[in-house]
Design a protein around this motif. Sequence first.
Motif, mmCIF file in Angstrom:
data_model
loop_
_atom_site.group_PDB
_atom_site.id
_atom_site.type_symbol
_atom_site.label_atom_id
_atom_site.label_comp_id
_atom_site.label_asym_id
_atom_site.label_seq_id
_atom_site.Cartn_x
_atom_site.Cartn_y
_atom_site.Cartn_z
ATOM 1 N N UNK A 122 5.840 -7.170 3.368
ATOM 2 C CA UNK A 122 6.257 -5.765 3.340
ATOM 3 C C UNK A 122 5.231 -4.847 2.680
ATOM 4 N N UNK A 123 4.718 -5.139 1.471
ATOM 5 C CA UNK A 123 3.779 -4.192 0.847
ATOM 6 C C UNK A 123 2.539 -3.937 1.693
ATOM 7 N N UNK A 124 1.939 -5.021 2.241
ATOM 8 C CA UNK A 124 0.771 -4.845 3.092
ATOM 9 C C UNK A 124 1.102 -4.108 4.374
ATOM 10 N N UNK A 125 2.263 -4.424 4.961
ATOM 11 C CA UNK A 125 2.663 -3.752 6.196
ATOM 12 C C UNK A 125 2.895 -2.269 5.964
ATOM 13 N N UNK A 126 3.476 -1.923 4.823
ATOM 14 C CA UNK A 126 3.703 -0.508 4.513
ATOM 15 C C UNK A 126 2.380 0.225 4.324
ATOM 16 N N UNK A 127 1.456 -0.414 3.609
ATOM 17 C CA UNK A 127 0.139 0.198 3.430
ATOM 18 C C UNK A 127 -0.566 0.375 4.767
ATOM 19 N N UNK A 128 -0.520 -0.645 5.612
ATOM 20 C CA UNK A 128 -1.148 -0.547 6.925
ATOM 21 C C UNK A 128 -0.513 0.528 7.788
ATOM 22 N N UNK A 129 0.810 0.655 7.708
ATOM 23 C CA UNK A 129 1.513 1.677 8.504
ATOM 24 C C UNK A 129 1.089 3.079 8.093
ATOM 25 N N UNK A 130 0.923 3.295 6.797
ATOM 26 C CA UNK A 130 0.497 4.615 6.321
ATOM 27 C C UNK A 130 -0.913 4.934 6.822
ATOM 28 N N UNK A 131 -1.827 3.955 6.698
ATOM 29 C CA UNK A 131 -3.216 4.198 7.117
ATOM 30 C C UNK A 131 -3.303 4.429 8.627
ATOM 31 N N UNK A 132 -2.637 3.573 9.406
ATOM 32 C CA UNK A 132 -2.689 3.711 10.869
ATOM 33 C C UNK A 132 -1.988 4.990 11.303
ATOM 34 N N UNK A 133 -0.834 5.282 10.693
ATOM 35 C CA UNK A 133 -0.102 6.494 11.062
ATOM 36 C C UNK A 133 -0.902 7.752 10.786
ATOM 37 N N UNK A 134 -1.587 7.789 9.633
ATOM 38 C CA UNK A 134 -2.394 8.969 9.300
ATOM 39 C C UNK A 134 -3.536 9.135 10.293
ATOM 40 N N UNK A 135 -4.185 8.029 10.651
ATOM 41 C CA UNK A 135 -5.311 8.103 11.586
ATOM 42 C C UNK A 135 -4.844 8.551 12.966
#
Length: 336
Positions: A122-135
């Motif tokens: 979950x923590x890594x997936x949340x971080x990845x979602x934020x980065x990908x979503x922003x891009x």
Amino acid sequence: MAIMLGWVFQFASRPTVMAVSDGQAMWLEGVLAAQGFYEKSDVDGSWRLADINWWSHFPHQFIRFDRGEQVIVIAPRDVMESIRSSIELIEEHTELTFSAEDLPFVFESPEPESDLPWHMHVPGALLGTICVGAFLGCLFSGQMERMSEWGVSAAALSAGRIDTVILHMFAHGSVMHLVMNMTALAAIGPALTSRLGTLPLNWLRFWAVFVLSAFAGAALFLTLHPTGTVPMVGASGGLYGLIGLLIRLPAIGEPMLEVTSRNIRRAAWDLAKQNAFLFALLALMTWSSGSAGGLAWEAHLGGFLFGLLIGPKLLPQSPSPKMPAAAVASITASAD
């Protein structure tokens, strides 16, 4: 591009050398013979992969033992890492044995690692979602130039853009930059989370290490560029902090690795070489395209040192059961 890719392949596949004692060389050749993956040539004494296609005949696929005052081992880089790890393991146990029998060693297949529970992702997936979503949000809105405004720099802070200290760690300069960082995150995120205690404290520790490492990377970047105007973006500083902590964490039943241990020194040296290679590659790409950008090695170094030296202070006092240590010298991340 073809020349550049060929150079990358040649760099990655070039052989490397290491000096060993005669006894160690005998032990290693015994291992090769017992495993059966390599066969010794009757012509030149080199060890070649058994039953492999034409590409195995290239020199960089050989393992050779040149004997003199010391035995010089020449082998592909990935094979040499296994050889070096085997010798270090023997040195730690202070014993080196060799038998001339037909089967001098008994090999047992390692037990497969159990799958991690979903909440470790979950923590890594949340971080990845934020980065990908922003891009993707900036990309599809046609406002990619706004993402560069998230970058931290001395000029941005002088203009009052304090928010860039946080925003920069979720921004990326290109698709390749994003993919490289998200690949590294997927590799280390769940494994590290599983070693940080129980839910939900392990989530909080994961994010604390990432954010504080990113701050440390930004601090070193700003210190070395006190009047800089080029913005620095990317999650790399935080990711390198996660890597620094990951290589300190022990395997099952073993104490935490000391900073001065051989494994830590080798991992740090491997990361330094990878950053040097990426720096040269990105510099070549930037020069050939006439664009700006590069590798923010300062953020990598600052984040890594924080995770390596300060990260263990954030671990639980009574470590929970941990997975065996993962191989992290080939993980690399880029920051534009």
